[in-house]
Design a protein around this motif. Structure first.
Motif, PDB file in Angstrom:
ATOM      1  N   GLN A 195       0.992  -1.449  -0.077  1.00 60.68           N
ATOM      2  CA  GLN A 195      -0.154  -0.052   0.166  1.00 60.68           C
ATOM      3  C   GLN A 195       0.840   1.540  -0.058  1.00 60.68           C
ATOM      4  N   SER A 196       0.401   2.100  -0.805  1.00 59.54           N
ATOM      5  CA  SER A 196       1.406   3.132  -0.635  1.00 59.54           C
ATOM      6  C   SER A 196       0.433   4.300   0.185  1.00 59.54           C
ATOM      7  N   PHE A 197       1.391   5.272   0.516  1.00 60.24           N
ATOM      8  CA  PHE A 197       1.077   6.640   0.638  1.00 60.24           C
ATOM      9  C   PHE A 197       1.166   7.806   0.623  1.00 60.24           C
ATOM     10  N   TRP A 198       0.562   8.884   0.518  1.00 60.71           N
ATOM     11  CA  TRP A 198       0.809  10.339   0.059  1.00 60.71           C
ATOM     12  C   TRP A 198       0.980  10.453   1.775  1.00 60.71           C
ATOM     13  N   PRO A 199       2.786  11.575   2.142  1.00 60.57           N
ATOM     14  CA  PRO A 199       2.647  11.852   2.927  1.00 60.57           C
ATOM     15  C   PRO A 199       1.926  12.834   3.618  1.00 60.57           C
ATOM     16  N   VAL A 200       1.266  13.857   4.728  1.00 59.56           N
ATOM     17  CA  VAL A 200      -0.115  14.567   4.739  1.00 59.56           C
ATOM     18  C   VAL A 200       0.916  15.504   5.802  1.00 59.56           C
TER      19      VAL A 200
ATOM     20  N   GLY B 123      -1.961  23.048  15.264  1.00 62.86           N
ATOM     21  CA  GLY B 123      -2.673  23.272  15.524  1.00 62.86           C
ATOM     22  C   GLY B 123      -3.889  22.304  14.764  1.00 62.86           C
ATOM     23  N   GLU B 124      -2.964  21.610  13.261  1.00 62.42           N
ATOM     24  CA  GLU B 124      -3.727  20.888  12.551  1.00 62.42           C
ATOM     25  C   GLU B 124      -4.374  19.034  13.048  1.00 62.42           C
ATOM     26  N   PRO B 125      -4.930  18.583  13.040  1.00 61.39           N
ATOM     27  CA  PRO B 125      -5.266  17.526  13.453  1.00 61.39           C
ATOM     28  C   PRO B 125      -4.182  16.493  12.739  1.00 61.39           C
TER      29      PRO B 125
ATOM     30  N   TYR C 160      -2.288   7.896  10.371  1.00 59.17           N
ATOM     31  CA  TYR C 160      -2.071   9.269  10.974  1.00 59.17           C
ATOM     32  C   TYR C 160      -0.958  10.003   9.787  1.00 59.17           C
ATOM     33  N   ARG C 161      -1.459  11.402   9.557  1.00 59.40           N
ATOM     34  CA  ARG C 161      -0.246  11.973   8.737  1.00 59.40           C
ATOM     35  C   ARG C 161       0.140  11.258   7.390  1.00 59.40           C
ATOM     36  N   LYS C 162      -0.670  10.657   6.984  1.00 62.43           N
ATOM     37  CA  LYS C 162      -0.769  10.354   5.954  1.00 62.43           C
ATOM     38  C   LYS C 162      -2.241   9.527   4.545  1.00 62.43           C
TER      39      LYS C 162
ATOM     40  N   TYR D 252     -11.135  11.743   2.567  1.00 68.81           N
ATOM     41  CA  TYR D 252     -10.561  11.738   3.728  1.00 68.81           C
ATOM     42  C   TYR D 252     -10.648  13.260   4.439  1.00 68.81           C
ATOM     43  N   GLU D 253     -10.739  13.616   5.935  1.00 71.37           N
ATOM     44  CA  GLU D 253     -10.889  14.588   6.313  1.00 71.37           C
ATOM     45  C   GLU D 253      -9.575  14.602   7.792  1.00 71.37           C
ATOM     46  N   ALA D 254      -9.979  15.517   8.080  1.00 70.11           N
ATOM     47  CA  ALA D 254      -8.295  15.111   9.289  1.00 70.11           C
ATOM     48  C   ALA D 254      -9.460  15.917  10.861  1.00 70.11           C
TER      49      ALA D 254
END
Length: 89
Positions: free
Chosen positions: A5-10, A15-17, A31-33, A48-50
């Motif tokens: 599974q590949s992920f985009w890092p976020v 202050g952002e969740p 978590y952060r991706k 997706y929402e944070a």
């Protein structure tokens, strides 16, 4: 057999969740991706929402909360230079 599974890092700003929940199925959290190209649970795209862990705890199922805590713990155990490709069960 496990899939790759590949992920985009976020990137997380102050202050952002850090948790990203699939709003289509409400059963996948990262978590952060976010996964590419789609949600592994429902195959939703761009759904997706944070959220902060406190918000997930307020409205999420026990399974979703457990997944969020496990995702955070796994991310904190990996070195900062970890690859964006991971194996999922």
């Amino acid at each position: 057999m496990s899939d790759i599974q590949s992920f985009w890092p976020v990137a997380q700003r102050d202050g952002e969740p850090p948790f990203w929940v699939c709003m289509s199925c409400l059963s996948e959290v990262f978590y952060r991706k976010v996964p590419m190209p789609d949600c592994p649970g429902c195959h939703g795209v761009s759904t997706y929402e944070a959220f902060a862990i406190e918000a997930i705890t307020d409205w999420g199922t026990e399974d979703l909360v457990a997944r969020a805590r496990a995702a955070e713990q796994a991310a904190n155990m990996q070195p900062a230079s970890a690859s964006s490709v991971e194996t999922t069960p």
